[in-house]
Design a protein around this motif. Structure first.
Motif, short mmCIF file in Angstrom:
data_model
loop_
_atom_site.label_atom_id
_atom_site.label_comp_id
_atom_site.label_asym_id
_atom_site.label_seq_id
_atom_site.Cartn_x
_atom_site.Cartn_y
_atom_site.Cartn_z
N THR A 137 62.61 65.35 40.44
CA THR A 137 61.79 66.21 39.58
C THR A 137 60.78 65.38 38.81
N ARG A 197 61.44 71.22 31.94
CA ARG A 197 60.41 71.81 32.81
C ARG A 197 59.68 72.94 32.07
N VAL A 203 56.89 66.03 38.78
CA VAL A 203 56.20 66.32 37.52
C VAL A 203 55.05 65.32 37.32
#
Length: 589
Positions: A190, A163, A194
């Motif tokens: 995630t 990240r 993203v």
């Protein structure tokens, strides 16, 4: 319309060997996403690195052009001056690298590393740079951006480091973003967030994206154009609709077939019995005290809380959850590498009717026996295999430590284990760097098997592998489990991966188990919002079935935003309740 980046007949080689990238051509326009798809070693990353002139020192560009057009001016980046390239890298063209631990400095805090881009290319002061970086950290999913700013890379999990890499690439809002497997090591929720973030930034700024990936499910959710590569050559190219909807090349069909998918289940499974337990984890809580820096008081972080799990002999228990959810901490506690907080207990039974071993209260003799019976396969095989040891030494070392057999016996055992994992015994003389990622993972499995263990803890053993190699490793693990009657504690972030190998699944979020059931029950009747988010976040190679980002955001958000039945604040989570036989859900009564 003039392309933003045009690669024309690019050829790259090493020494006198045949080229590893041969006559590759494609173009990407402003605001467009182009996906470079293929397995590891197909030449995708070398092709992209050539645009930034960050190829290995021994690489030779034997032909072709890489034209970059901005401000009405076209430049062949292969011939540009180094001064010009410094103004391009990180500003006009940014790159997200696949392995963040190798790309981030271990000596500098994450905030300083990400803000460096703004200081170099935007001449921003420390205060404004920090404000923008914290804003970007929040966008890429850091729960506590201030803590991320102060942290060093080694204090973060693999997913958290990725990240930070994504934030570093995006903070300057480049014209072209090259994303080299940007979500490979991330959990699926995630990953979905993203991918949505990259799409939103692309729409807001008109940025173009070159997405390097092996996952056609990701491609279906991101790309307008697709270039499929294999062994340095373009196998197929065209619009995502045509390439995924009606692939013309057999290699593309193979990639689509290997993509992991959430199975469609017609009915729930029968509850699993808990009679022959090999590993019993009871009331395990593990807290860490983190230094805060300066005069601030240390911060206590609870990695996992009140975890109760049982691994059945000859079965696979999968623990699924996002990065930082406490999965690996549970595995380390289970193997005795971490001591639980007072009140927690881990017991191990080597065989049916054997004496119970308290893992955290062992005599030296008990520990020696336990270490033979319980082994671990790590997420990153390159880091877990010594680059200075040949495969022979790596595989025979555990047997030498435990005094097993003669030198010839150990050599024979090592050769046998290589055959078990589908490798040639002639490879014993090689070093780890001579193997691909999938082969190195097979070596890690072979090393774990040399001591004839009864329990293997697999910590994300397939997360960084190509989908086709991932399929091979899962098949291998299933075959070895059935052949040797092994038990697995399987750590993963991907429900689609564990669907085929697990007998029971425990879903973890923020250090607690939120739902537990056999896979068929979990997919037939998911109850917890986070479980639903994991299922919804699984990308499929079908452009007609995009990821439902709203459903993912609801489940992957803070526990205070969940529906009232599941909502809680801080560490005051509701109890884990049995809603139906064998189906446990953490919810209010």
């Amino acid at each position: 319309m003039t392309s933003l980046l045009e690669v024309d007949a690019l050829t790259i080689g090493f020494g006198d060997a045949p080229p590893v990238v041969s006559n590759v051509s494609f173009s990407v326009e402003k605001g467009q996403t182009l996906a470079l798809v293929g397995e590891s070693g197909s030449g995708k990353t070398l092709t992209c690195r050539s645009a930034l002139r960050i190829l290995p020192g021994t690489a030779q560009v034997r032909g072709g052009r890489v034209n970059f057009t901005t401000g009405g001016k076209t430049t062949d980046l292969l011939k540009a001056t180094e001064r010009h390239m410094r103004s391009v890298r990180g500003d006009r063209i940014a790159m997200i690298f696949q392995e963040p631990m190798r790309s981030l400095s271990p000596l500098h805090r994450l905030g300083n590393q990400v803000s460096e881009v703004l200081r170099l290319h935007r001449n921003l002061g420390p205060g404004e740079a920090k404000r923008r970086v914290l804003e970007q950290f929040d966008k890429v999913g850091f729960v506590d951006p201030e803590r991320a700013w102060r942290s060093y890379p080694f204090e973060m999990s693999g997913g958290m480091r990725q990240r930070a890499m994504i934030a570093m690439a995006m903070v300057a809002q480049p014209e072209l973003l090259i994303a080299d497997e940007p979500t490979t090591a991330l959990d699926v929720t995630t990953q979905a967030q993203v991918l949505g973030l990259i799409n939103r930034l692309k729409e807001d700024t008109g940025m173009a994206v070159i997405l390097v990936t092996h996952d056609l499910g990701v491609v279906a959710n991101m790309a307008q154009q697709v270039v499929v590569m294999n062994k340095g050559r373009v196998m197929e190219s065209g619009s995502a609709e045509h390439v995924l909807g009606s692939p013309a090349h057999g290699y593309t069909e193979k990639l689509i077939a290997a993509a992991p998918m959430i199975p469609e289940v017609a009915r729930p499974a029968k509850p699993i019995g808990h009679k022959d337990v090999i590993l019993d984890i009871k009331n395990v809580t593990k807290s860490f005290t983190m230094r805060a820096g300066g005069w601030r008081k240390p911060v206590v972080v609870t990695a996992c809380k009140d975890v109760n799990l049982q691994v059945q002999r000859g079965k696979t228990l999968a623990v699924v959850g996002e990065s930082g959810s406490g999965k690996t901490t549970c595995a380390r506690v289970a193997l005795g590498a971490e001591k639980p907080d007072p009140g927690g207990e881990v017991t191990f039974y080597a065989a049916v009717g054997a004496t119970m071993i308290h893992v955290h209260d062992m005599t030296p003799e008990d520990r020696r026996m336990f270490q033979r019976q319980a082994q671990m396969v790590f997420q990153d095989p390159y880091s877990s295999l010594s680059p200075r040891m040949r495969v022979m030494e790596a595989l025979t070392e555990p047997m030498e430590i435990h005094g097993i057999g003669s030198r010839a016996d150990r050599r024979d055992k090592a050769a046998e284990m290589l055959r078990w994992v589908g490798l040639d015994p002639d490879m014993l003389k090689r070093y780890p760097h001579a193997f691909s990622g999938g082969q190195r993972q097979r070596l890690s499995i072979a090393r774990a098997l040399t001591l004839d263990p009864r329990l293997i803890v697999c910590d994300e053993p397939t997360s960084a592998l190509d989908v086709s190699v991932q399929d091979q490793i899962l098949t291998l693990l299933e075959d070895i489990r059935d052949r040797a009657n092994l038990s697995y504690l399987f750590i993963s972030h991907d429900l689609a991966v564990v669907a085929r190998i697990a007998d029971e699944v425990a879903v973890m979020r923020a250090g607690v188990i939120v739902e537990q059931a056999p896979p068929d029950t979990l997919f037939f009747n998911p109850q917890h919002p986070y479980t639903k988010a994991l299922i919804a976040a699984q990308p499929e190679p079908d452009i007609g079935r995009p990821i439902d980002l709203d459903l993912v955001a609801k489940g992957a958000g803070a526990p205070t935003t969940w529906p009232e039945m599941f909502r809680f604040e801080g560490t005051s989570a509701p109890a884990l309740r049995e809603l139906e036989p064998g189906h446990m859900v953490r919810c209010h009564a």
